[in-house]
Design a protein around this motif. Structure first.
Motif, PDB file in Angstrom:
ATOM      1  N   THR A  60     -20.518  28.881   3.644  1.00  0.00           N
ATOM      2  CA  THR A  60     -19.746  27.902   5.920  1.00  0.00           C
ATOM      3  C   THR A  60     -20.256  26.884   4.527  1.00  0.00           C
ATOM      4  O   THR A  60     -19.758  26.264   3.548  1.00  0.00           O
ATOM      5  N   LYS A  61     -20.059  25.736   6.148  1.00  0.00           N
ATOM      6  CA  LYS A  61     -19.987  24.601   5.389  1.00  0.00           C
ATOM      7  C   LYS A  61     -21.007  23.582   6.566  1.00  0.00           C
ATOM      8  O   LYS A  61     -21.844  23.282   7.150  1.00  0.00           O
ATOM      9  N   THR A  62     -20.911  22.299   4.697  1.00  0.00           N
ATOM     10  CA  THR A  62     -22.365  21.897   5.649  1.00  0.00           C
ATOM     11  C   THR A  62     -21.769  20.402   6.390  1.00  0.00           C
ATOM     12  O   THR A  62     -20.144  20.888   6.983  1.00  0.00           O
ATOM     13  N   LYS A  63     -23.054  19.593   6.329  1.00  0.00           N
ATOM     14  CA  LYS A  63     -22.267  18.295   7.245  1.00  0.00           C
ATOM     15  C   LYS A  63     -21.225  17.896   7.433  1.00  0.00           C
ATOM     16  O   LYS A  63     -20.517  17.249   7.571  1.00  0.00           O
ATOM     17  N   ASP A  64     -21.210  17.288   5.597  1.00  0.00           N
ATOM     18  CA  ASP A  64     -19.704  16.727   5.059  1.00  0.00           C
ATOM     19  C   ASP A  64     -18.302  17.406   4.702  1.00  0.00           C
ATOM     20  O   ASP A  64     -18.165  16.551   3.231  1.00  0.00           O
ATOM     21  N   ASN A  65     -18.472  18.430   5.292  1.00  0.00           N
ATOM     22  CA  ASN A  65     -17.042  19.363   4.990  1.00  0.00           C
ATOM     23  C   ASN A  65     -17.098  19.890   3.491  1.00  0.00           C
ATOM     24  O   ASN A  65     -15.960  19.181   3.133  1.00  0.00           O
ATOM     25  N   VAL A  66     -18.571  20.305   2.855  1.00  0.00           N
ATOM     26  CA  VAL A  66     -18.819  20.881   1.624  1.00  0.00           C
ATOM     27  C   VAL A  66     -18.502  22.466   1.946  1.00  0.00           C
ATOM     28  O   VAL A  66     -19.561  22.706   3.048  1.00  0.00           O
ATOM     29  N   PHE A  67     -17.967  23.631   1.523  1.00  0.00           N
ATOM     30  CA  PHE A  67     -18.101  24.848   1.503  1.00  0.00           C
ATOM     31  C   PHE A  67     -18.941  25.532   0.646  1.00  0.00           C
ATOM     32  O   PHE A  67     -18.603  24.724  -0.496  1.00  0.00           O
ATOM     33  N   VAL A  68     -19.916  26.174   0.690  1.00  0.00           N
ATOM     34  CA  VAL A  68     -20.875  26.260  -0.042  1.00  0.00           C
ATOM     35  C   VAL A  68     -21.228  27.653   0.154  1.00  0.00           C
ATOM     36  O   VAL A  68     -21.072  28.492   1.651  1.00  0.00           O
ATOM     37  N   PRO A 110     -24.842  23.236   9.043  1.00  0.00           N
ATOM     38  CA  PRO A 110     -23.567  23.065   9.380  1.00  0.00           C
ATOM     39  C   PRO A 110     -24.842  21.394  10.084  1.00  0.00           C
ATOM     40  O   PRO A 110     -23.899  20.510   9.589  1.00  0.00           O
ATOM     41  N   LYS A 111     -25.197  21.572  10.451  1.00  0.00           N
ATOM     42  CA  LYS A 111     -26.646  20.129  10.597  1.00  0.00           C
ATOM     43  C   LYS A 111     -26.656  19.671   9.605  1.00  0.00           C
ATOM     44  O   LYS A 111     -27.546  18.217   9.457  1.00  0.00           O
ATOM     45  N   LEU A 112     -26.858  20.143   8.657  1.00  0.00           N
ATOM     46  CA  LEU A 112     -26.598  19.500   7.257  1.00  0.00           C
ATOM     47  C   LEU A 112     -26.110  18.850   6.162  1.00  0.00           C
ATOM     48  O   LEU A 112     -24.735  19.896   5.555  1.00  0.00           O
ATOM     49  N   ASP A 113     -26.256  17.869   5.479  1.00  0.00           N
ATOM     50  CA  ASP A 113     -25.095  17.441   4.784  1.00  0.00           C
ATOM     51  C   ASP A 113     -24.854  18.156   3.413  1.00  0.00           C
ATOM     52  O   ASP A 113     -26.701  18.988   2.934  1.00  0.00           O
ATOM     53  N   LEU A 114     -24.152  17.953   2.106  1.00  0.00           N
ATOM     54  CA  LEU A 114     -24.634  19.300   1.075  1.00  0.00           C
ATOM     55  C   LEU A 114     -26.562  18.341  -0.107  1.00  0.00           C
ATOM     56  O   LEU A 114     -27.064  19.955  -0.404  1.00  0.00           O
TER      57      LEU A 114
END
Length: 284
Positions: A60-68, A110-114
């Motif tokens: 999935t992707k975090t709020k700051d657009n980092v795929f994890v 997606p509601k959280l940053d990394l």
């Protein structure tokens, strides 16, 4: 052989689903049971009551657009009193659980940053567990525990994070090193100033002692040799010191060459200059 005689064995931590002419009849507990196959009774299947674990990898992707990639571990088991629901209502339990895990994780991360994703992984696990417990209880399954065992960012992101961390540590180390060098230079300057101050006191005392000695010598010589003036005695003392200095310079193997006037007239001029300097120093 047992089935031919109308008997069946159900193992421990397992239940069997009995049907009669294709219709659910009963849940057989562990042990030996009579199965009159001639009356249409048969075993539709077995259901394990043991604790099972399913590991789910969700990208999935975090709020700051980092795929994890989030790795969740789901521990679940079928309920004995709802064994018929667990057997008949779901055709593929693991895929059903995996779908709910994907749904919750992709709605939460997606509601959280990394950084917040790492910090709040227990909250994510609790959200997954609550959603699974609510959904799977209707199908005869109990969710024992849900764990977020790993959060894996993209390889390039991990490398960038390590570089940022390393740069921050190097910056702190450089600051500490500069502070240490600053303190060292301050202490060295303080020591040098103290050393020069003490050296100045020594030179001042040395010159004062020379002046006092010369004055005493002049007075004693004038008293013992009638007709001599203080000026004559001072000239003689200065000439004597001049020749002593020349002797020491010539005798030392490590001294540098010093070129100074050494004729009789020059000696008189030097004596006059030294005497004037000493007299001015004694007057001040």
């Amino acid at each position: 052989m047992g089935q031919a005689l109308g008997c069946i064995q159900v193992d421990q931590s397992t239940v069997a689903i009995r049907e009669t002419f294709g219709r659910f009849d009963d849940v057989l507990q562990p042990g030996c049971h009579c199965l009159p196959w001639c009356l249409g009774s048969q075993i539709a299947g077995h259901l394990s009551l043991r604790l099972q674990q399913l590991d789910v990898r969700c990208e999935t992707k975090t709020k700051d657009n980092v795929f994890v990639t989030v790795v969740a571990s789901i521990q679940y088991r079928a309920l004995a009193d709802k064994a018929s629901d667990a057997f008949y209502k779901l055709s593929n339990t693991r895929e059903q659980i995996q779908a709910y895990v994907f749904d919750v994780i992709r709605a939460s991360v997606p509601k959280l940053d990394l950084d917040s994703t790492f910090e709040q992984k227990n909250d994510i696990a609790k959200a997954v567990e609550d959603e699974l417990e609510k959904a799977m209880s209707a199908y005869g399954y109990e969710i024992v525990q849900t764990l977020i065992v790993d959060i894996e960012p993209d390889e390039h992101v991990k490398r960038a994070m390590n570089e940022i961390n390393a740069a921050a540590r190097l910056r702190v180390a450089a600051t500490e090193k500069a502070e240490a060098e600053k303190i060292l230079q301050i202490k060295r300057a303080e020591g040098d100033a103290e050393s020069k101050y003490l050296a100045g006191l020594g030179i001042a005392r040395q010159r004062q002692a020379i002046v006092d000695g010369l004055r005493d010598s002049v007075l004693a010589f004038a008293e013992n040799v009638p007709g001599t003036t203080s000026k004559d005695v001072m000239d003689m003392v200065l000439v004597t010191q001049y020749f002593d200095t020349m002797k020491e310079i010539g005798a030392s193997s490590k001294s540098n060459s010093v070129f100074i006037p050494h004729g009789p007239g020059a000696v008189k001029d030097i004596a006059s200059q030294i005497r004037d300097g000493l007299l001015q120093a004694s007057q001040t």
